[in-house]
Scaffold this active site. Structure first.
Site, PDB file in Angstrom:
ATOM      1  N   ASP A  67       0.813  -1.217   0.000  1.00 36.93           N
ATOM      2  CA  ASP A  67       0.000   0.000   0.000  1.00 36.93           C
ATOM      3  C   ASP A  67       0.846   1.266   0.000  1.00 36.93           C
ATOM      4  OD1 ASP A  67       0.875  -0.601   2.569  1.00 36.93           O
ATOM      5  OD2 ASP A  67      -1.122  -1.055   3.320  1.00 36.93           O
ATOM      6  N   ASN A 136      -8.114  -3.023  13.884  1.00 38.25           N
ATOM      7  CA  ASN A 136      -9.487  -3.311  13.430  1.00 38.25           C
ATOM      8  C   ASN A 136      -9.548  -4.522  12.493  1.00 38.25           C
ATOM      9  OD1 ASN A 136      -8.327  -2.347  11.110  1.00 38.25           O
ATOM     10  ND2 ASN A 136      -9.755  -0.678  10.775  1.00 38.25           N
ATOM     11  N   HIS A 138      -7.675  -4.948   9.733  1.00 38.13           N
ATOM     12  CA  HIS A 138      -7.347  -4.706   8.323  1.00 38.13           C
ATOM     13  C   HIS A 138      -6.056  -5.419   7.910  1.00 38.13           C
ATOM     14  CE1 HIS A 138      -5.025  -0.672   9.158  1.00 38.13           C
ATOM     15  NE2 HIS A 138      -4.175  -1.656   9.082  1.00 38.13           N
ATOM     16  N   GLU A 143      -9.875  -2.040   4.851  1.00 36.16           N
ATOM     17  CA  GLU A 143     -10.553  -1.755   6.114  1.00 36.16           C
ATOM     18  C   GLU A 143     -11.817  -2.615   6.218  1.00 36.16           C
ATOM     19  OE1 GLU A 143      -8.824  -0.177   8.051  1.00 36.16           O
ATOM     20  OE2 GLU A 143      -8.092   1.756   7.356  1.00 36.16           O
TER      21      GLU A 143
HETATM   22  C1  F6R Z   1       1.174  -1.547   6.081  1.00 30.26           C
HETATM   23  C2  F6R Z   1      -0.043  -2.351   6.144  1.00 30.26           C
HETATM   24  C3  F6R Z   1      -0.897  -2.356   7.358  1.00 30.26           C
HETATM   25  C4  F6R Z   1      -0.111  -2.645   8.647  1.00 30.26           C
HETATM   26  C5  F6R Z   1      -1.047  -2.597   9.853  1.00 30.26           C
HETATM   27  C6  F6R Z   1      -0.305  -2.839  11.150  1.00 30.26           C
HETATM   28  O1  F6R Z   1       1.808  -1.705   4.841  1.00 30.26           O
HETATM   29  O2  F6R Z   1      -0.367  -2.963   5.184  1.00 30.26           O
HETATM   30  O3  F6R Z   1      -1.916  -3.315   7.206  1.00 30.26           O
HETATM   31  O4  F6R Z   1       0.475  -3.909   8.537  1.00 30.26           O
HETATM   32  O5  F6R Z   1      -1.677  -1.356   9.912  1.00 30.26           O
HETATM   33  O6  F6R Z   1       0.584  -1.784  11.354  1.00 30.26           O
HETATM   34  P1  F6R Z   1       1.713  -1.869  12.476  1.00 30.26           P
HETATM   35  O7  F6R Z   1       2.609  -2.976  12.057  1.00 30.26           O
HETATM   36  O8  F6R Z   1       2.383  -0.534  12.448  1.00 30.26           O
HETATM   37  O9  F6R Z   1       1.014  -2.167  13.766  1.00 30.26           O
END
Ligand code: F6R
Length: 240
Positions: A67, A136, A138, A143
């Site tokens: 992303d 959440n 994702h 989301e």
């Molecule tokens: C980032 C991504 C997100 C993160 C998720 C957890 O490229 O795809 O899905 O993996 O938001 O983020 P952290 O690891 O910072 O808790």
């Protein structure tokens, strides 16, 4: 879905990096799907160490990141491109011509989405997709919603994602939109490794592992994948 409970983030990083290194040693031109955020940082450190010791070469590897924020150019310190460059690519001998990213350009980004999906297919698909999980549930920036997405698309970020990630935006407000690979893109990867550590992930881990598969917890779909492993520590496993 296999669940691997390890003591802490360091142990997880050792286990996950070994799988990636083994794969690349067997298949030097492997296609790797990478994630950003805090979860994979220790794993990236282990990959850099292995590269520095001459145990693995990433020169022929093709990469696709999950992303990118909408509205952030690559050189912006908060862009995920910048993150990957600093935390892995420039320190482990990756060939930048084989690094693929969704464009963060608000105009160009949407038209690039379809092309990105095609590029993944043309590369032969993703051999290993590394994931974190949002509080959440994702994955990528898919989301919670009423249906599972397929290919890459532009998404409005959830309030909880903005709350979790805005701490990184010290000089500008965090974008409310991003471009992300779809759930279909993630599910088409041959192997999936997800890292979830810390108490803040306990609810998402419970839903992913125990609740019915639902787009309201996008990570739950990994239960339908033939080769998905989630690596959790004691804190994120707390509710199991
Ligand atoms: C980032 C991504 C997100 C993160 C998720 C957890 O490229 O795809 O899905 O993996 O938001 O983020 P952290 O690891 O910072 O808790």
């Amino acid at each position: 879905m296999e669940v691997v409970l390890l003591e802490n983030a360091i142990e997880i990083s050792r286990a996950v990096s070994s799988i990636i290194i083994e794969t690349v040693r067997k298949k030097p031109a492997a296609v790797l799907g990478f994630a950003t955020g805090a979860s994979p940082v220790e794993t990236y450190k282990r990959l850099i160490e292995a590269y520095e010791k001459g145990l693995v070469s990433f020169r022929d590897v093709t990469t696709f990141n999950l992303d990118e924020y909408c509205g952030l150019p690559r050189e912006d310190k908060n862009s995920y491109y910048y993150f990957m460059k600093e935390n892995l690519f420039s320190k482990a001998g990756f060939d930048f011509s084989k690094v693929n990213f969704l464009s963060g350009d608000p105009e160009e980004g949407e038209s690039c989405c379809e092309e990105y999906g095609k590029k993944i297919a043309a590369a032969g698909g993703i051999d290993i997709q590394l994931l974190g999980v949002g509080t959440n549930g994702h994955i990528g920036f898919n989301e919670p919603s009423d249906s599972f997405s397929d290919g890459p698309f532009k998404v409005r970020l959830a309030e909880s994602t903005i709350n979790s990630n805005s701490k990184y935006f010290t000089e500008r407000p965090m974008p409310a939109y991003a471009f992300t690979m779809g759930v279909g893109d993630i599910m088409r990867a041959k192997k999936i490794l997800l890292i979830a550590t810390g108490e803040s992930k306990a609810k998402a881990v419970y839903s992913m592992v125990k609740d019915p598969v639902t787009p309201h917890c996008p990570a739950s779909i990994l239960r339908n994948h033939p080769d998905a492993t989630i690596f959790i520590d004691r804190e994120s496993a707390k509710l199991l």
